[in-house]
Design a protein around this motif. Structure first.
Motif, mmCIF file in Angstrom:
data_model
loop_
_atom_site.group_PDB
_atom_site.id
_atom_site.type_symbol
_atom_site.label_atom_id
_atom_site.label_comp_id
_atom_site.label_asym_id
_atom_site.label_seq_id
_atom_site.Cartn_x
_atom_site.Cartn_y
_atom_site.Cartn_z
ATOM 1 N N LEU A 99 0.775 -1.391 0.202
ATOM 2 C CA LEU A 99 0.152 -0.131 0.313
ATOM 3 C C LEU A 99 0.845 1.296 0.176
ATOM 4 N N PRO A 100 0.328 2.637 -0.384
ATOM 5 C CA PRO A 100 -0.838 2.538 -1.312
ATOM 6 C C PRO A 100 -0.956 1.781 -2.480
ATOM 7 N N LEU A 101 -2.381 1.917 -2.322
ATOM 8 C CA LEU A 101 -2.028 1.144 -3.749
ATOM 9 C C LEU A 101 -3.202 2.242 -5.165
ATOM 10 N N ILE A 130 -6.909 6.196 -4.841
ATOM 11 C CA ILE A 130 -6.128 5.391 -4.091
ATOM 12 C C ILE A 130 -6.962 4.693 -3.309
ATOM 13 N N PHE A 131 -6.039 3.490 -2.643
ATOM 14 C CA PHE A 131 -6.792 2.163 -1.664
ATOM 15 C C PHE A 131 -5.147 2.761 -0.657
ATOM 16 N N GLY A 132 -5.428 3.239 0.358
ATOM 17 C CA GLY A 132 -4.598 2.402 1.547
ATOM 18 C C GLY A 132 -4.668 3.678 2.236
ATOM 19 N N SER A 299 -8.904 2.366 4.210
ATOM 20 C CA SER A 299 -9.100 3.821 3.333
ATOM 21 C C SER A 299 -9.317 3.826 1.724
ATOM 22 N N GLY A 300 -9.830 4.914 1.230
ATOM 23 C CA GLY A 300 -9.859 4.497 -0.024
ATOM 24 C C GLY A 300 -10.606 6.001 -1.027
#
Ligand code: HAM
Length: 413
Positions: A99-101, A130-132, A299-300
């Motif tokens: 992460l982040p992805l 954006i994930f993470g 989070s995202g």
């Protein structure tokens, strides 16, 4: 049988496909520049992927999904949006270990809405996620990316960024309860459509386009009175950040978005140049969603933009058509034609020829296509081994040896 296309769908050709390709190119460029990796997911998924996360009482789930039973009785749905499929793909392919992805995608979505200008049943979206990270810097990154892409594609369009914060999940629930109470008291004055949302989806009454609803909503409780101090601080930080990036925005407490999964920062880029379908791009935070879908509790934040809406606003496409046309008066001069074709290809100069040995027809095609130059090949050119370049804007003709053509065209631009 009379051939016809399905209502709310459209074919892409001519100027439209040119615009589509330009949008795609620009998106790829910004994605690379900002380190987003591309994901392409299937057009259909299991229905349950969308039902809960988008909101069982949301318009999309209630009325707009294209859902069908597969032969083994499994319920499948043509994707109405890209965020949940992207999360599904990230989880099932174990992409969330690092992460982040940062991912993006581009492609068709399906919603059975009432078709009108800028609203289709099959349309194309650009989607960035954006994930993470729950850092407000991620909010800034994703919003400024949207701003940069829209600015690049639509430099002359008046586009306004609206932002709001829905706070965290708990305060959002509390707010919804109080909105329901408020709208209950004003039930008789609300439109029929809004009446149906009082208990199921009171947030959506706030962005109703009905005038009476708008009047009543003016007196409704404001989300800003419910959000926690931490959410308030986050939102302040986002606003300060946007100012430091020189990105203008309007704080819009009525901005709630149509899908259920949002909390925290939400935003939309709108224009007054499109009529009622005025939102070009929308998105926000969805902390909690990835966990709910069976992934890690991270989070995202992301956004999606409608390609059709952007392309409706893109102006002149003339510059993107092949600027140089060829015109040959007689089949006897074929070898001279092949020579220039080879030369132009070698020098990476794009050209167009209408496959006709007829100067008049080729010149007329060049004028229809708004070309700037025509390379003329006639008796003289063939016999004396040169080419005549006609500037269609000034009418001036220049005689050139083949090796002079590249420099000549470069000097003109
Ligand atoms: P959305 O607001 O439902 O958000 O759609 C985003 C954009 O897709 C709209 O602003 C609009 O430009 C375009 N769009 C939507 N419906 C249609 C239609 N029927 N015809 C033409 N264009 C349309 C989402 O889809 C969220 N998944 C965005 C997101 C990503 N949020 C977080 N990450």
């Amino acid at each position: 049988m009379k051939l016809r296309s399905v209502r709310g769908t459209h074919d892409l050709f001519g100027d439209h496909i040119n615009k589509f390709n330009i949008i795609q190119k620009v998106v790829l460029k910004y994605a690379e520049l900002n380190n987003f990796k591309q994901i392409q997911t299937p057009i259909f998924e299991f229905t349950e992927l969308f039902e809960k996360p988008l909101g069982e009482q949301s318009d999309v789930v209630l009325k707009e999904m294209y859902t069908f039973k597969d032969r083994n009785d499994e319920l499948l749905t043509l994707r109405p949006e890209y965020t949940t499929p992207m999360i599904r793909a990230a989880v099932t392919n174990n992409l969330l270990n690092e992460l982040p992805l940062k991912v993006y995608g581009l492609g068709p979505m399906f919603r059975r809405e009432r078709p009108q200008k800028g609203r289709y049943r099959q349309f194309n979206q650009i989607n960035f996620e954006i994930f993470g990270s729950n850092d407000y810097i991620a909010d800034l990154e994703i919003i400024s990316l949207a701003h940069d892409i829209l600015n690049h594609l639509l430099p002359e369009t008046n586009i306004i960024l609206h932002i709001n914060s829905l706070g965290d999940r708990d305060n959002l629930l509390e707010y919804k309860k109080n909105l329901t109470k408020f709208f209950e008291l004003n039930k008789l004055k609300l439109s029929e459509e809004s009446n149906q949302k009082i208990y199921s989806n009171p947030l959506r009454i706030l962005d109703s386009k009905n005038e009476q609803d708008i009047e009543i909503s003016k007196k409704a409780p404001s989300i800003s009175d419910y959000i926690s101090s931490q959410s308030k601080k986050n939102f302040e930080d986002v606003k300060v950040g946007l100012n430091s990036y020189n990105i203008k925005f309007i704080e819009n407490y009525k901005l709630v978005r149509g899908l259920d999964y949002y909390c925290g920062t939400v935003f939309e880029f709108k224009t007054n140049e499109l009529g009622s379908q005025d939102t070009l791009l929308g998105g926000g935070r969805y902390d909690g969603l990835i966990g709910t879908l069976g992934g890690p509790d991270i989070s995202g934040i992301g956004w999606a933009a409608g390609i059709e809406r952007i392309s409706m606003l893109m102006k002149n496409m003339d510059n993107y058509l092949s600027n140089i046309h060829l015109a040959v008066s007689n089949e006897r001069f074929k070898s001279h034609l092949i020579k220039i074709m080879k030369y132009l290809k070698l020098n990476k100069i794009s050209f167009f020829w209408n496959y006709k040995y007829n100067l008049k027809k080729s010149l007329s095609k060049a004028s229809i296509n708004k070309a700037s130059y025509v390379v003329i090949i006639g008796e003289n050119e063939f016999n004396k081994d040169f080419y005549t370049i006609k500037n269609l804007n000034s009418g001036i003709q220049t005689e050139l040896n083949i090796e002079e053509i590249h420099k000549f065209l470069n000097d003109q631009s």
